[in-house]
Design an enzyme around this catalytic site. Structure first.
Site, PDB file in Angstrom:
ATOM      1  N   CYS A   2       0.773  -1.422   0.272  1.00 53.73           N
ATOM      2  CA  CYS A   2      -0.320  -0.261   0.104  1.00 53.73           C
ATOM      3  C   CYS A   2       0.879   1.424  -0.308  1.00 53.73           C
ATOM      4  CB  CYS A   2      -0.509  -0.386   1.138  1.00 53.73           C
ATOM      5  SG  CYS A   2      -2.338  -1.437   1.390  1.00 53.73           S
ATOM      6  N   ARG A  27       5.017  -0.394  -5.822  1.00 53.32           N
ATOM      7  CA  ARG A  27       5.307  -0.724  -4.420  1.00 53.32           C
ATOM      8  C   ARG A  27       4.062  -1.645  -4.719  1.00 53.32           C
ATOM      9  NH1 ARG A  27       6.305   2.691  -0.068  1.00 53.32           N
ATOM     10  NH2 ARG A  27       5.089   1.608   1.358  1.00 53.32           N
ATOM     11  N   TRP A  75      -3.031  -2.826  -1.885  1.00 53.20           N
ATOM     12  CA  TRP A  75      -2.627  -4.065  -1.453  1.00 53.20           C
ATOM     13  C   TRP A  75      -2.977  -4.991  -1.429  1.00 53.20           C
ATOM     14  CZ3 TRP A  75       0.021  -8.005   0.352  1.00 53.20           C
ATOM     15  CH2 TRP A  75       0.348  -9.202  -0.822  1.00 53.20           C
ATOM     16  N   ASN A  99      -1.737   1.419   5.665  1.00 49.48           N
ATOM     17  CA  ASN A  99      -0.279   0.454   5.350  1.00 49.48           C
ATOM     18  C   ASN A  99       0.000  -0.060   6.156  1.00 49.48           C
ATOM     19  OD1 ASN A  99       2.081  -1.208   3.591  1.00 49.48           O
ATOM     20  ND2 ASN A  99       3.246   1.136   3.746  1.00 49.48           N
ATOM     21  N   GLY A 100      -0.415  -1.589   6.401  1.00 47.65           N
ATOM     22  CA  GLY A 100      -0.287  -2.821   6.901  1.00 47.65           C
ATOM     23  C   GLY A 100      -1.164  -3.545   7.648  1.00 47.65           C
ATOM     24  N   GLU A 478      16.487 -17.394  -8.833  1.00 46.50           N
ATOM     25  CA  GLU A 478      16.830 -16.513  -9.349  1.00 46.50           C
ATOM     26  C   GLU A 478      15.950 -16.649 -11.101  1.00 46.50           C
ATOM     27  OE1 GLU A 478      16.517 -13.869  -8.198  1.00 46.50           O
ATOM     28  OE2 GLU A 478      16.244 -12.357  -9.972  1.00 46.50           O
ATOM     29  N   LYS A 482      12.472 -15.079 -11.307  1.00 44.79           N
ATOM     30  CA  LYS A 482      12.031 -13.908 -12.678  1.00 44.79           C
ATOM     31  C   LYS A 482      11.131 -14.386 -13.125  1.00 44.79           C
ATOM     32  CE  LYS A 482      13.253 -11.355 -10.514  1.00 44.79           C
ATOM     33  NZ  LYS A 482      14.239 -10.872  -9.291  1.00 44.79           N
ATOM     34  N   GLU A 485       7.631 -15.128 -11.808  1.00 48.34           N
ATOM     35  CA  GLU A 485       6.840 -13.008 -11.769  1.00 48.34           C
ATOM     36  C   GLU A 485       6.575 -12.906 -12.341  1.00 48.34           C
ATOM     37  OE1 GLU A 485       9.451 -11.191  -8.337  1.00 48.34           O
ATOM     38  OE2 GLU A 485      10.693 -11.502  -9.294  1.00 48.34           O
ATOM     39  N   HIS A 501      16.932 -36.584  -8.543  1.00 52.87           N
ATOM     40  CA  HIS A 501      16.677 -36.867  -7.545  1.00 52.87           C
ATOM     41  C   HIS A 501      14.756 -36.170  -6.895  1.00 52.87           C
ATOM     42  CE1 HIS A 501      19.655 -38.529  -5.422  1.00 52.87           C
ATOM     43  NE2 HIS A 501      20.781 -37.522  -6.101  1.00 52.87           N
ATOM     44  N   LYS A 601       6.292  -4.587  -4.939  1.00 52.16           N
ATOM     45  CA  LYS A 601       7.849  -4.283  -4.263  1.00 52.16           C
ATOM     46  C   LYS A 601       8.531  -4.172  -3.263  1.00 52.16           C
ATOM     47  CE  LYS A 601      11.319  -2.834  -6.939  1.00 52.16           C
ATOM     48  NZ  LYS A 601      12.455  -3.476  -7.155  1.00 52.16           N
TER      49      LYS A 601
HETATM   50  C1  G6P Z   1       8.948  -8.321  -3.121  1.00 51.38           C
HETATM   51  C2  G6P Z   1       9.999  -7.693  -3.919  1.00 51.38           C
HETATM   52  C3  G6P Z   1      10.729  -8.743  -4.177  1.00 51.38           C
HETATM   53  C4  G6P Z   1      12.115  -8.951  -4.038  1.00 51.38           C
HETATM   54  C5  G6P Z   1      11.731  -9.212  -1.679  1.00 51.38           C
HETATM   55  C6  G6P Z   1      12.722  -8.626  -1.125  1.00 51.38           C
HETATM   56  O1  G6P Z   1       8.464  -9.494  -3.258  1.00 51.38           O
HETATM   57  O2  G6P Z   1       8.813  -8.491  -4.731  1.00 51.38           O
HETATM   58  O3  G6P Z   1      11.585  -8.477  -5.957  1.00 51.38           O
HETATM   59  O4  G6P Z   1      13.187  -9.631  -3.929  1.00 51.38           O
HETATM   60  O5  G6P Z   1      10.101  -8.618  -2.093  1.00 51.38           O
HETATM   61  O6  G6P Z   1      12.423  -7.319  -1.068  1.00 51.38           O
HETATM   62  P1  G6P Z   1      13.644  -6.640  -0.275  1.00 51.38           P
HETATM   63  O7  G6P Z   1      13.393  -5.275  -0.559  1.00 51.38           O
HETATM   64  O8  G6P Z   1      13.872  -6.744   1.086  1.00 51.38           O
HETATM   65  O9  G6P Z   1      14.529  -6.987  -1.141  1.00 51.38           O
END
Ligand code: G6P
Length: 606
Positions: A2, A27, A75, A99-100, A478, A482, A485, A501, A601
């Site tokens: 949020c 965000r 959000w 927010n929270g 990773e 990606k 996501e 395995h 984000k």
């Molecule tokens: C969210 C974001 C990711 C990020 C993760 C950790 O899931 O979408 O891109 O890696 O949070 O965020 P931070 O700000 O702690 O790196």
């Protein structure tokens, strides 16, 4: 997560707030709304599900006059993303954005329901407005009603209140989620971050944990959790650092991928001594006296830590434990003496990482590696190592990942040198290898069109496997993250040796298996695993260097050739094809690349 904006201005607040909310879009959100107080001192609101354009459209047909207001991008946590659950929430004359998560909202709601309050949303936030309204009904002034309300809330929150009949009053509070005050000329603003506030003012005060503030156009009164007046500094921020434009790219993610040579260079320049032969780090970081390193993070930052574990253990002989913050924080892990606990976070606001940091504060030496130097994690850690990536807006982290890796590589080298495992000459060689990375990443970016062609084929798959060995294993994780996501293709990352395995059962001709394998010491082992895939009709996309392609490219479905890279630092370079694959697969699928569905984000709730 949020986003919050609050305005006591000299001009119409609605357009200012919508613009600010646009800057908070990154965000992640699924509905948005604003409330204002008009010249007749009446409070009205407009809310809309989905993208901000829906709110803007609504405002064209139903404008919202007034120079004072609060706005929000939501959000969803409690309650579906519907208009009635969207913020601002209102009970009587009180409107609030939040927010929270309010953890005791069930109790508060039951208490208020028993007193006759009717609730019309599924949210925890409505309870805040209802509680403040309840205190107003008891005769309290808005500021006292807000104070009483805030004192009763458990959980994490950033809040901003607006009261009908009071067009020169905002009350803001922060516990767990960040909030900043922007100082204008005869105007005052509240925002979730400096990015929201940047075009409005460059003078910002960050509220600290437990602070709440009573704001008018001409006064700012900040009180700490104990109710004492608190003197928080006004900082001048660099507007440039908060500029958010796509610089000609179609997406922020594309821009941020392309920025990597520059920002990796910035990160190196920040830590290398001027002649490039040493690493300048705060003296309190004494690697020689350490027995253990604990690294804690979430998401992409966690994978950066996993890759760095290989460097710390191999180069510095330092035992490393890496953990996901949401697991670490509740496991109550014993922390051995002489441990350095490092918390890695792009945003510096991730709730779980922050909680893990707090758990370690009195048990170990702590350090943070963040991209936002004013963030809560950076400030609470005390010792913060910035990654210098610049504002990252795309939800899927790219340049922050490679900058995190760069800073972690420098730390590992410093540790190796301090612990007597790396002679100065060898250190200088390593540093020169790191300095070659911006140029090599540039070359990798040049392979973009080839990767795009392959990505369009990968986009047709339903499932994708990523394989890697050694420090390339976290890269496989990773790469899969990606792809998931932003393209919504199911993908899994595995250590190559684990293939047999379990995941090999998934292999058939429809499942691309992406093997990330520079021609390094483990290459032959990975090639064997690749052969196991091909022997079962699997289609292998081999990402390697020229020598690797010569030796093992035969029989692969596709081969992508990367520049040669000094061995330990391949994860930094190979991040580029992993990012490009996901990006171009998502372009082919037409997804919302910068704001993928359901993702945020900055994850400020558990
Ligand atoms: C969210 C974001 C990711 C990020 C993760 C950790 O899931 O979408 O891109 O890696 O949070 O965020 P931070 O700000 O702690 O790196």
């Amino acid at each position: 997560m949020c986003g919050i904006i609050g305005v006591l201005g000299e001009h119409e607040a609605a357009p200012i707030m919508v613009e600010a909310l646009k800057r908070l879009e990154y965000r992640g959100y699924d509905s948005a709304g604003i409330a204002t107080i008009n010249a007749a001192q009446q409070l009205h609101r407009r809310r809309a599900v989905g993208k901000l354009v829906n709110l803007s459209d609504l405002l064209v047909h139903e404008p919202l006059p007034g120079k004072s207001g609060i706005g929000h991008t939501r959000w969803a946590t409690h309650g579906a993303p519907t208009e009635s659950n969207a913020h601002p929430h209102r009970t009587g004359p009180v409107a609030v954005v939040h927010n929270g998560i309010i953890e005791n909202f069930h109790e508060l709601r039951a208490e208020l329901t028993a007193k006759g309050t009717e609730f019309c949303t599924d949210t925890d936030t409505e309870t805040i407005a209802a509680l403040a309204n309840h205190y107003l009904d008891q005769g309290l002034a808005p500021r006292d009603a807000a104070e009483q309300t805030i004192a009763r809330l458990d959980g994490a929150f950033a809040l901003c209140f607006l009261f009908e009949g009071h067009d020169d009053l905002l009350i803001a509070a922060r516990k767990g989620s960040p909030l900043a005050i922007g100082h204008g000329e005869g105007e005052i603003f509240v925002g979730s971050d400096a990015i929201a506030l940047a075009p409005l003012t460059d003078r910002i005060t960050y509220l600290e944990e437990g602070d709440w503030a009573v704001l008018t156009r001409t006064s700012v009164e900040i009180r700490d959790a104990d109710g004492h007046l608190a003197n928080r500094p006004v900082q001048t921020i660099q507007i440039d650092a908060t500029r958010i434009d796509k610089a000609g790219h179609k997406h922020f993610m594309a821009k941020e991928i392309a920025e990597q040579p520059t920002v990796i260079g910035q990160a190196l320049a920040h830590y290398l001594v001027p002649d490039g032969t040493g690493i300048a780090l705060p003296e309190t970081l004494d690697f020689a006296g350490l027995d253990r390193l604990t690294m804690v993070a979430c998401g992409t930052a966690f994978y950066a830590c996993l890759a760095a574990k290989y460097w710390f253990e191999q180069l510095a002989g330092l035992p490393v434990e890496v953990d996901i913050a949401s697991e670490f924080r509740y496991r109550e892990p014993p922390i051995a003496p002489r441990t350095l606990a490092v918390f890695v976070s792009q945003s510096g606001e991730t709730a779980d990482t922050l909680a893990a940091l707090r758990y370690c504060q009195d048990k170990a030496q702590v350090a943070a590696i963040t991209n936002v130097e004013t963030s809560t994690i950076a400030r609470e850690a005390g010792l913060n190592l910035p990654i210098k990536a610049g504002a990252e807006i795309g939800v899927a982290s790219t340049k922050a990942f490679t900058c995190q890796l760069t800073v972690l590589a420098l730390l590992a080298l410093k540790a190796a040198h301090d612990r007597g495992r790396l002679e100065t000459d060898a250190l200088i060689d390593h540093l020169s290898a790191l300095r070659s990375l911006p140029g090599l990443v540039n070359l990798a970016l040049d392979r973009g069109p080839d990767i795009a062609a392959v990505a369009r084929k990968v986009a047709e798959a339903r499932d994708v496997l990523f394989l890697g060995r050694g420090a390339m294993y976290p890269l496989a994780l990773e790469g899969a993250l990606k792809l998931k996501e932003i393209s919504y293709i199911h993908a899994e990352g595995y250590a190559s040796g684990e293939l047999k395995h379990g995941p090999i059962a998934l292999v058939d001709k429809t499942v691309p298996v992406i093997v990330m394998a520079p021609r390094d010491a483990l290459f032959d082992k990975t090639v064997s695993n690749m052969q196991e895939v091909m022997a079962r009709g699997g289609k292998v996309l081999l990402i390697t260097d020229a020598e690797g392609a010569r030796e093992a490219g035969a029989g692969a479905w596709q081969t992508l050739i990367m520049p040669d890279v000094p061995e330990p630092y391949a994860p930094i370079l190979y991040a580029v094809p992993a990012q490009f694959l996901a990006y171009h697969a998502a372009v082919a699928k037409g997804t919302d690349i910068d704001q993928p569905r359901n993702l945020a984000k900055s994850v400020t709730v558990e």
